[in-house]
Design a protein around this motif. Sequence first.
Motif, PDB file in Angstrom:
ATOM      1  N   LEU A 282      51.478  45.899  43.917  1.00 50.24           N
ATOM      2  CA  LEU A 282      50.226  45.205  43.606  1.00 50.24           C
ATOM      3  C   LEU A 282      49.436  44.856  44.867  1.00 50.24           C
ATOM      4  O   LEU A 282      48.340  44.298  44.753  1.00 50.24           O
ATOM      5  N   GLY A 283      49.984  45.168  46.028  1.00 46.82           N
ATOM      6  CA  GLY A 283      49.282  44.891  47.273  1.00 46.82           C
ATOM      7  C   GLY A 283      49.909  43.810  48.117  1.00 46.82           C
ATOM      8  O   GLY A 283      49.434  43.535  49.225  1.00 46.82           O
ATOM      9  N   GLY A 284      50.958  43.168  47.604  1.00 47.32           N
ATOM     10  CA  GLY A 284      51.655  42.165  48.387  1.00 47.32           C
ATOM     11  C   GLY A 284      50.897  40.847  48.512  1.00 47.32           C
ATOM     12  O   GLY A 284      49.835  40.635  47.910  1.00 47.32           O
ATOM     13  N   LYS A 285      51.456  39.974  49.335  1.00 48.27           N
ATOM     14  CA  LYS A 285      50.942  38.606  49.490  1.00 48.27           C
ATOM     15  C   LYS A 285      49.507  38.575  49.993  1.00 48.27           C
ATOM     16  O   LYS A 285      48.692  37.760  49.549  1.00 48.27           O
ATOM     17  N   VAL A 286      49.180  39.463  50.923  1.00 46.03           N
ATOM     18  CA  VAL A 286      47.836  39.418  51.519  1.00 46.03           C
ATOM     19  C   VAL A 286      46.767  39.804  50.492  1.00 46.03           C
ATOM     20  O   VAL A 286      45.665  39.242  50.491  1.00 46.03           O
ATOM     21  N   ALA A 287      47.091  40.756  49.613  1.00 45.83           N
ATOM     22  CA  ALA A 287      46.121  41.152  48.588  1.00 45.83           C
ATOM     23  C   ALA A 287      45.889  40.006  47.612  1.00 45.83           C
ATOM     24  O   ALA A 287      44.750  39.765  47.172  1.00 45.83           O
ATOM     25  N   LEU A 288      46.960  39.284  47.246  1.00 47.36           N
ATOM     26  CA  LEU A 288      46.794  38.133  46.358  1.00 47.36           C
ATOM     27  C   LEU A 288      45.945  37.065  47.042  1.00 47.36           C
ATOM     28  O   LEU A 288      45.077  36.457  46.400  1.00 47.36           O
ATOM     29  N   ALA A 289      46.180  36.826  48.327  1.00 42.05           N
ATOM     30  CA  ALA A 289      45.406  35.812  49.050  1.00 42.05           C
ATOM     31  C   ALA A 289      43.926  36.168  49.070  1.00 42.05           C
ATOM     32  O   ALA A 289      43.064  35.298  48.905  1.00 42.05           O
ATOM     33  N   ARG A 290      43.629  37.440  49.270  1.00 41.96           N
ATOM     34  CA  ARG A 290      42.222  37.853  49.280  1.00 41.96           C
ATOM     35  C   ARG A 290      41.606  37.717  47.891  1.00 41.96           C
ATOM     36  O   ARG A 290      40.445  37.300  47.758  1.00 41.96           O
ATOM     37  N   LEU A 291      42.363  38.068  46.849  1.00 42.26           N
ATOM     38  CA  LEU A 291      41.843  37.912  45.493  1.00 42.26           C
ATOM     39  C   LEU A 291      41.631  36.438  45.178  1.00 42.26           C
ATOM     40  O   LEU A 291      40.610  36.062  44.582  1.00 42.26           O
ATOM     41  N   ARG A 292      42.559  35.602  45.588  1.00 44.49           N
ATOM     42  CA  ARG A 292      42.408  34.164  45.341  1.00 44.49           C
ATOM     43  C   ARG A 292      41.157  33.623  46.017  1.00 44.49           C
ATOM     44  O   ARG A 292      40.425  32.801  45.447  1.00 44.49           O
ATOM     45  N   ASP A 293      40.881  34.101  47.212  1.00 40.39           N
ATOM     46  CA  ASP A 293      39.677  33.663  47.906  1.00 40.39           C
ATOM     47  C   ASP A 293      38.426  34.086  47.142  1.00 40.39           C
ATOM     48  O   ASP A 293      37.471  33.310  47.004  1.00 40.39           O
ATOM     49  N   ARG A 294      38.438  35.297  46.599  1.00 38.81           N
ATOM     50  CA  ARG A 294      37.283  35.744  45.810  1.00 38.81           C
ATOM     51  C   ARG A 294      37.130  34.929  44.527  1.00 38.81           C
ATOM     52  O   ARG A 294      36.006  34.650  44.094  1.00 38.81           O
ATOM     53  N   LEU A 295      38.236  34.547  43.928  1.00 37.80           N
ATOM     54  CA  LEU A 295      38.178  33.700  42.739  1.00 37.80           C
ATOM     55  C   LEU A 295      37.587  32.341  43.077  1.00 37.80           C
ATOM     56  O   LEU A 295      36.724  31.814  42.359  1.00 37.80           O
ATOM     57  N   ARG A 296      38.030  31.753  44.174  1.00 35.99           N
ATOM     58  CA  ARG A 296      37.560  30.409  44.558  1.00 35.99           C
ATOM     59  C   ARG A 296      36.072  30.424  44.866  1.00 35.99           C
ATOM     60  O   ARG A 296      35.371  29.433  44.615  1.00 35.99           O
ATOM     61  N   GLN A 297      35.584  31.508  45.411  1.00 36.23           N
ATOM     62  CA  GLN A 297      34.147  31.610  45.663  1.00 36.23           C
ATOM     63  C   GLN A 297      33.342  31.535  44.373  1.00 36.23           C
ATOM     64  O   GLN A 297      32.169  31.173  44.388  1.00 36.23           O
ATOM     65  N   ARG A 298      33.991  31.845  43.259  1.00 27.46           N
ATOM     66  CA  ARG A 298      33.324  31.821  41.951  1.00 27.46           C
ATOM     67  C   ARG A 298      33.726  30.600  41.126  1.00 27.46           C
ATOM     68  O   ARG A 298      33.436  30.530  39.933  1.00 27.46           O
ATOM     69  N   GLY A 299      34.407  29.647  41.759  1.00 30.77           N
ATOM     70  CA  GLY A 299      34.829  28.449  41.053  1.00 30.77           C
ATOM     71  C   GLY A 299      35.997  28.659  40.121  1.00 30.77           C
ATOM     72  O   GLY A 299      36.248  27.835  39.234  1.00 30.77           O
ATOM     73  N   LEU A 300      36.729  29.765  40.291  1.00 32.98           N
ATOM     74  CA  LEU A 300      37.872  30.083  39.441  1.00 32.98           C
ATOM     75  C   LEU A 300      39.169  29.691  40.130  1.00 32.98           C
ATOM     76  O   LEU A 300      39.350  29.937  41.337  1.00 32.98           O
ATOM     77  N   GLN A 301      40.083  29.109  39.372  1.00 39.73           N
ATOM     78  CA  GLN A 301      41.399  28.752  39.883  1.00 39.73           C
ATOM     79  C   GLN A 301      42.431  29.756  39.371  1.00 39.73           C
ATOM     80  O   GLN A 301      42.272  30.331  38.296  1.00 39.73           O
ATOM     81  N   LEU A 302      43.481  29.935  40.151  1.00 36.95           N
ATOM     82  CA  LEU A 302      44.484  30.958  39.884  1.00 36.95           C
ATOM     83  C   LEU A 302      45.777  30.317  39.406  1.00 36.95           C
ATOM     84  O   LEU A 302      46.321  29.425  40.051  1.00 36.95           O
ATOM     85  N   MET A 303      46.271  30.790  38.269  1.00 35.41           N
ATOM     86  CA  MET A 303      47.566  30.376  37.731  1.00 35.41           C
ATOM     87  C   MET A 303      48.517  31.568  37.762  1.00 35.41           C
ATOM     88  O   MET A 303      48.136  32.696  37.447  1.00 35.41           O
ATOM     89  N   LEU A 304      49.776  31.295  38.151  1.00 34.23           N
ATOM     90  CA  LEU A 304      50.804  32.327  38.193  1.00 34.23           C
ATOM     91  C   LEU A 304      52.041  31.843  37.437  1.00 34.23           C
ATOM     92  O   LEU A 304      52.103  30.696  36.995  1.00 34.23           O
TER      93      LEU A 304
END
Length: 511
Positions: free
Chosen positions: A121-143
Motif C-alpha cells: 500500500l506504500g508503507g508508512k510514508v504513503a499513509l503519512a502523505r495521505l493523512r496530510d492531504r486529508l487534514r488539508q480538507r478537514g478530514l480525520q483518519l480512522m484505522l
Amino acid sequence: MNDELGAPAPLSADGGIDRPTPCPSLYQINTRVWLTKLSVSLGRPATLDDVPDTELDHIAGAGFDWIWLLSVWSTGLAGQHISRTDQAWRREFEETLPDLREEDIAGSGFAITGYTVHPGLGGKVALARLRDRLRQRGLQLMLDFVPNHTALDHPWIEDHPEYYVSGTELDLARAPQNYIWVKGSRGDRLLAHGRDPYFSGWPDTLQLNYGNPATQEAMIGELLTIAEQCDGVRCDMAMLVLPDVFARTWGLPAPAFWPAAIMRIRERVPRFRFMAEVYWDLEWTMLQQGFDYAYDKRLYDRLRAGQARPVREHLQAGPDDQKKLARFLENHDEPRAAATLATGMHEAAAVITYLSPGLRFFHQGQFEGCKKRISPHLVRAPIEPQNEALKHFYCELLAVLRQPTVRNGEWRLLSCTPAWESNWTWDSCIASCWEGSNGQRILVAVNYAAHQSQCYVRLPWDDLAGGTVRLRDLIGSASYDREGNALISRGLYLDLPPWGRHVFKVSWTIE
C-alpha cells in the motif's frame, strides 16, 4: 470549495480538528479493494499515494468528517494460506466473485502481523502523505486496532509466546477447532485461536492473553504506535477483552484493559478518538470504559426487524447518550442494506438512522446500492450496476446532513398520537426534530411500516402561534402551508404511504 457543500473544519495549532462536530459523519473504505480498482485504471499496482485529490475532495464535499481506511496494516503469508485453503471461506469468496483468482485472496485484514502499513500500500510514508492531504480538507483518519488476537506469524509468537493463551492436550481433544500447534525455535507450543465465546476459533489468528499484564502493556504500546499515524481507531470486537467476557471465554481472570489504555493514549494525544465494535447489548458498558463511540447494533437490528415501536423506544434514550452511538445500516461485517432491506424500507431506515443523533456511519458502496458483501479477505470487488434512484436519495440525504442544524443542533423525539379514535396505524410513525442555534428547525417523520399510516405529531414550538407555517420537504418535492395555532393545539396531521418519510424544513411568518 463550493459553499453549498460546506467548508472543511478548521485545524488547531497541533493539527487536530477544532470544535469537533457533535454529530459527525464517517465513511468506511475497503482500502485494498479501493486500490485494486485504481490499479486497473493506472495499469500498475496503486498505493495510497495514487489516491486522486479529486476523490478526497468529493468525500470532503459530501460532508464527511472521518474516513475509516479498512485493512491497511501488515499481514502475513500464513494468514493468506489459510484464507486460500479454507473451503468454507472459499465458497463465500466464489459467491462474491464468480471469476475468483488466487491473487484476489490476500488474507484477512484482521490477521495482523504488525501495525505498520503494508508495503504493497506504500508503507508508512504513503499513509503519512495521505493523512496530510486529508487534514488539508478537514478530514480525520480512522484505522483498525485488533485487540483480541494477532496473525499466526506475528513476531511475538517467537519473541513473546507468553503473550498468548496456551492450551493442553485435553483442550485440543475437547475443541480441536480452537487450538493449533505452532512451531518455534524454542520448541512447539499449543496455542489458542482467537475467538468469541459463541463461535469456533478464527483459524488464521492466535488469541492474546489479557490475564498477563505484559500482554496488556504490549498492546498499549501498539496503540501508541497507531496513534502516531491517525486520529482515531475502530476497535475490532472491543468487548472480547472485557474482564468478564474474557473470563467466560477462556476461564482466565484478567484486569480491565480499556480504561488504562485509553487514558495512556490520551495523555499522549488528547484528541484521539476510540470507536468500539460491540455486540450483546454491551454498548453502554464500552462507553463507560472510555470509548467515544460504540456501534449501535440494537438500532440496526430493530430496523431490520421492521417494527416501529421497538425503534421508537430505543430512541427514547437521552440525546447526550445517543450522540455516543455509531449509527449504521451496513458495514463490512453486515449484509448490504440494498440486499436486505426492500425499496422504500431502505430509505425509511436511512432517514431514521442518520437523522438521529450520533456518529453517522456509511459504508463504501452503500450509496450506489451494491448488494454483495465483500469479505475482508478479498482485495477485489465485483462489478455491480448502480441503483440510480437510491443514489439520488442518498445525495439528498447527505445534503441534509451537511446542514449545521443536524450536525450541531439539539434533537428531540416527538410524540405521535392517533389521527382518530381506533386508528391504530399511528403506532407505526416515528417523528423527531432538530433545532439549530440560528433558530432553523427540521422536522423528521417516518411511517416505518408496509401499510399506510396516519397520525398527529405534537410539535414543541409555541412561537408558531398566530403565524403561517411552511413545511418544505428536503428529500422530496412536497411543500405545505399550515396555520400555526392549529399545529400547536392539535399537532401536524400526517397521512403517509408505506415506508413514507418527510424531512421538513420548518419556516414561519407571524401575521
